[in-house]
Motif scaffolding. Structure first.
Motif, PDB file in Angstrom:
ATOM      1  N   ILE A  89      44.305 -42.375 -18.113  1.00 33.94           N
ATOM      2  CA  ILE A  89      45.361 -41.380 -18.437  1.00 33.94           C
ATOM      3  C   ILE A  89      46.209 -42.139 -19.593  1.00 33.94           C
ATOM      4  O   ILE A  89      46.298 -41.487 -20.719  1.00 33.94           O
ATOM      5  CB  ILE A  89      46.215 -41.140 -17.414  1.00 33.94           C
ATOM      6  N   GLN A  90      46.428 -43.356 -19.559  1.00 36.98           N
ATOM      7  CA  GLN A  90      47.117 -44.069 -20.652  1.00 36.98           C
ATOM      8  C   GLN A  90      46.331 -44.206 -21.839  1.00 36.98           C
ATOM      9  O   GLN A  90      46.680 -43.985 -22.799  1.00 36.98           O
ATOM     10  CB  GLN A  90      47.260 -45.752 -20.090  1.00 36.98           C
ATOM     11  N   LEU A  92      44.105 -42.046 -23.145  1.00 39.71           N
ATOM     12  CA  LEU A  92      44.175 -40.511 -23.647  1.00 39.71           C
ATOM     13  C   LEU A  92      45.537 -40.477 -24.257  1.00 39.71           C
ATOM     14  O   LEU A  92      45.669 -39.915 -25.281  1.00 39.71           O
ATOM     15  CB  LEU A  92      43.735 -39.675 -22.537  1.00 39.71           C
ATOM     16  N   ARG A  93      46.577 -40.827 -23.464  1.00 41.66           N
ATOM     17  CA  ARG A  93      47.979 -40.716 -24.065  1.00 41.66           C
ATOM     18  C   ARG A  93      48.088 -41.745 -25.367  1.00 41.66           C
ATOM     19  O   ARG A  93      48.616 -41.066 -26.365  1.00 41.66           O
ATOM     20  CB  ARG A  93      49.029 -41.089 -23.143  1.00 41.66           C
ATOM     21  N   THR A  94      47.596 -42.771 -25.276  1.00 40.98           N
ATOM     22  CA  THR A  94      47.827 -43.692 -26.616  1.00 40.98           C
ATOM     23  C   THR A  94      47.067 -42.954 -27.823  1.00 40.98           C
ATOM     24  O   THR A  94      47.302 -42.886 -28.767  1.00 40.98           O
ATOM     25  CB  THR A  94      47.025 -44.811 -26.207  1.00 40.98           C
ATOM     26  N   THR A  96      46.220 -39.829 -28.147  1.00 36.02           N
ATOM     27  CA  THR A  96      46.963 -38.442 -28.612  1.00 36.02           C
ATOM     28  C   THR A  96      48.093 -38.775 -29.507  1.00 36.02           C
ATOM     29  O   THR A  96      48.417 -38.031 -30.322  1.00 36.02           O
ATOM     30  CB  THR A  96      47.332 -37.513 -27.087  1.00 36.02           C
ATOM     31  N   ASN A  97      48.818 -39.643 -29.074  1.00 39.67           N
ATOM     32  CA  ASN A  97      50.089 -40.214 -29.848  1.00 39.67           C
ATOM     33  C   ASN A  97      49.703 -40.806 -31.181  1.00 39.67           C
ATOM     34  O   ASN A  97      50.342 -40.505 -32.239  1.00 39.67           O
ATOM     35  CB  ASN A  97      50.841 -41.384 -28.957  1.00 39.67           C
TER      36      ASN A  97
END
Length: 101
Positions: A89-90, A92-94, A96-97
């Motif tokens: 999750i982390q 993917l968030r990174t 995406t950002n």
């Protein structure tokens, strides 16, 4: 037992789970420890094939081995699986950002 999954070993852990037999092994060993022979029988694979899959899972710390005499029993490591999900999750968030302007 290896510690939490960090980005450096995230790819290895995901590769380990990319095989359906390994995911089935995780499911079968989540609640209790299971002998390798029982895993092979349950999954309809040769003992040598089961051993190879278990080796991969142990290398990533997703399954741990308990040896008692000649018995080898395997059990999933829930904390390691949770850490893997969190690391994914982390990651993917990174990513995406980074892609957003």
């Amino acid at each position: 037992m290896p510690g939490p999954v960090f980005p450096d070993d995230l790819d290895d852990a995901l590769r380990a789970l990319s095989h359906p037999t390994r995911r089935a092994m995780i499911r079968l060993t989540t609640r209790t420890d299971v002998p390798a022979t029982e895993l092979a029988e349950e999954l309809g694979i040769a003992p040598a094939t089961a051993s190879e899959h278990l080796r991969v899972l142990r290398k990533t710390g997703l399954i741990e081995l308990t040896a008692t005499g000649t018995w080898r029993r395997y059990q999933a490591v829930p904390a390691r699986l949770d850490a893997l999900v969190n690391a994914l999750i982390q990651d993917l968030r990174t990513q995406t950002n980074k892609e957003q302007p």
